[in-house]
Design a protein around this motif. Structure first.
Motif, short mmCIF file in Angstrom:
data_model
loop_
_atom_site.label_atom_id
_atom_site.label_comp_id
_atom_site.label_asym_id
_atom_site.label_seq_id
_atom_site.Cartn_x
_atom_site.Cartn_y
_atom_site.Cartn_z
N UNK A 1 0.82 -1.20 0.00
CA UNK A 1 0.00 0.00 0.00
C UNK A 1 0.86 1.26 0.00
N UNK A 2 1.95 1.23 0.76
CA UNK A 2 2.82 2.41 0.87
C UNK A 2 3.57 2.71 -0.42
N UNK B 1 11.74 5.56 -0.91
CA UNK B 1 10.61 4.66 -1.11
C UNK B 1 10.85 3.31 -0.43
N UNK B 2 12.07 2.79 -0.57
CA UNK B 2 12.38 1.48 0.01
C UNK B 2 12.40 1.54 1.54
N UNK B 3 12.97 2.60 2.09
CA UNK B 3 13.01 2.72 3.55
C UNK B 3 11.60 2.86 4.11
N UNK C 1 -2.41 -4.30 -7.10
CA UNK C 1 -2.12 -5.63 -7.60
C UNK C 1 -0.91 -5.67 -8.52
N UNK C 2 -0.68 -4.58 -9.25
CA UNK C 2 0.47 -4.54 -10.15
C UNK C 2 1.78 -4.59 -9.37
N UNK C 3 1.81 -3.96 -8.20
CA UNK C 3 3.01 -4.04 -7.36
C UNK C 3 3.26 -5.48 -6.94
N UNK C 4 2.21 -6.20 -6.57
CA UNK C 4 2.40 -7.60 -6.15
C UNK C 4 2.88 -8.46 -7.33
N UNK C 5 2.38 -8.20 -8.51
CA UNK C 5 2.84 -8.96 -9.68
C UNK C 5 4.31 -8.70 -9.97
#
Length: 316
Positions: free
Chosen positions: A71-72, A84-86, A163-167
């Motif tokens: 979500x973040x 973004x990663x942190x 969902x695109x992030x999960x893919x």
């Protein structure tokens, strides 16, 4: 004549002394290593039924951390990669915080039951049974969370951006070769078990939550591989690929990315297990059992165990 007092101790018995305030000083490293071993012993000797139930929430709570992280990351493509990663790592730490505070059973942490095994407090069979139950319950809890997210339609939110992030994340996870996946898993659980080690020293909920944020955000931001987290992410990616439907694939974010289901051909149930979960699990075992459990046992607990055996030998 004075009237008898009606307060505490009026019968001549002194009022009970107030309990001393609990110490806020963290244990010394040697005492902390003993506390960690005792905690691992308690987990390994839990009745199997309760162990399984606590493993379900162990997987589910880590899934909550990954859900928050995904979500973040929506809309973060324009941000500096490090920030973004942190951010993703910090919010992911909610998962281990829930595990620690609730007393749930997390496979990656249970690898440290090697400590009571080295002290001969549990058998190898008991240790391995604990690992097996824990990893099974973690997988069921994680996969169930993925199914609930799919049924709730969260994957299609924001034009399919969620969902695109999960893919994309799942596809990246099955793209590693075995050696790289193994070492990414080793480093991840090295960090996770250090987080558990630090949290063991905590005296309050706040202490324990703060203790896990640093090592957990470190491993997530660095892109290391945690098997239980992947037990949510990989099923989630597979569910989106095979079960999201037209609403997702026609979503604005998916259309803007210009991807179709064919772009994720490498993401399959077999690749999820063979190319990621197996080498990552093996790496997690080494990172937790050897780099943390065996290390701290050798540094602090072995001398004490050896001294106790020597004292027993003299007494006999």
């Amino acid at each position: 004549m004075t009237s008898p007092s009606s307060g505490p101790g009026s019968s001549g018995t002194p009022a009970p002394a107030a309990a001393p305030a609990p110490s806020t000083q963290i244990p010394a490293p040697k005492a902390l290593a003993k506390a960690l071993e005792d905690g691992m012993y308690a987990k390994a000797t839990t009745p199997y039924g309760r162990m399984f139930l606590l493993s379900l929430t162990g997987g589910a709570f880590i899934a909550w951390g990954f859900i928050y992280m995904v979500t973040s990351q929506q809309g973060m493509a324009e941000w500096p990669t490090g920030i973004a990663k942190v951010l993703g790592g910090v919010v992911f730490s909610v998962g281990l915080g829930l595990v620690v505070i609730s007393g749930s059973d997390l496979f990656t942490g249970t690898t440290m039951t090697v400590m009571p095994w080295l002290s001969k407090r549990i058998t190898a069979g008991r240790m391995l049974a604990h690992w097996g139950i824990s990893i099974t319950g973690n997988f069921i809890g994680s996969a169930l969370m993925a199914l609930l997210i799919l049924l709730a339609g969260v994957h299609a939110s924001n034009g399919g951006a969620w969902g695109l992030i999960t893919l994309n994340t799942s596809l990246a996870k099955v793209s590693y070769d075995w050696p790289r996946a193994f070492f990414l898993g080793l480093l991840a659980n090295f960090a996770v078990c250090l987080a558990v080690w630090i949290a063991t020293a905590g005296k309050t909920v706040t202490d324990k939550i703060l203790a896990v944020i640093g090592p957990i955000s470190l491993f997530v931001a660095t892109g290391l591989e945690h098997s239980v987290a992947n037990m949510f992410m990989l099923p989630m990616g597979l569910m989106v690929k095979y079960g999201a439907g037209d609403e997702f694939w026609n979503g604005a974010a998916v259309q803007k990315a210009g991807v179709t289901v064919d772009d994720f051909a490498a993401l399959t149930p077999l690749s999820a297990v063979w190319d990621n979960l197996i080498p990552v699990i093996l790496g997690n075992i080494v990172g937790g059992a050897v780099f943390v459990g065996v290390y701290f046992w050798l540094a602090y607990n072995k001398p004490e165990t050896s001294a106790a055996k020597e004292e027993a030998r003299k007494d006999s």
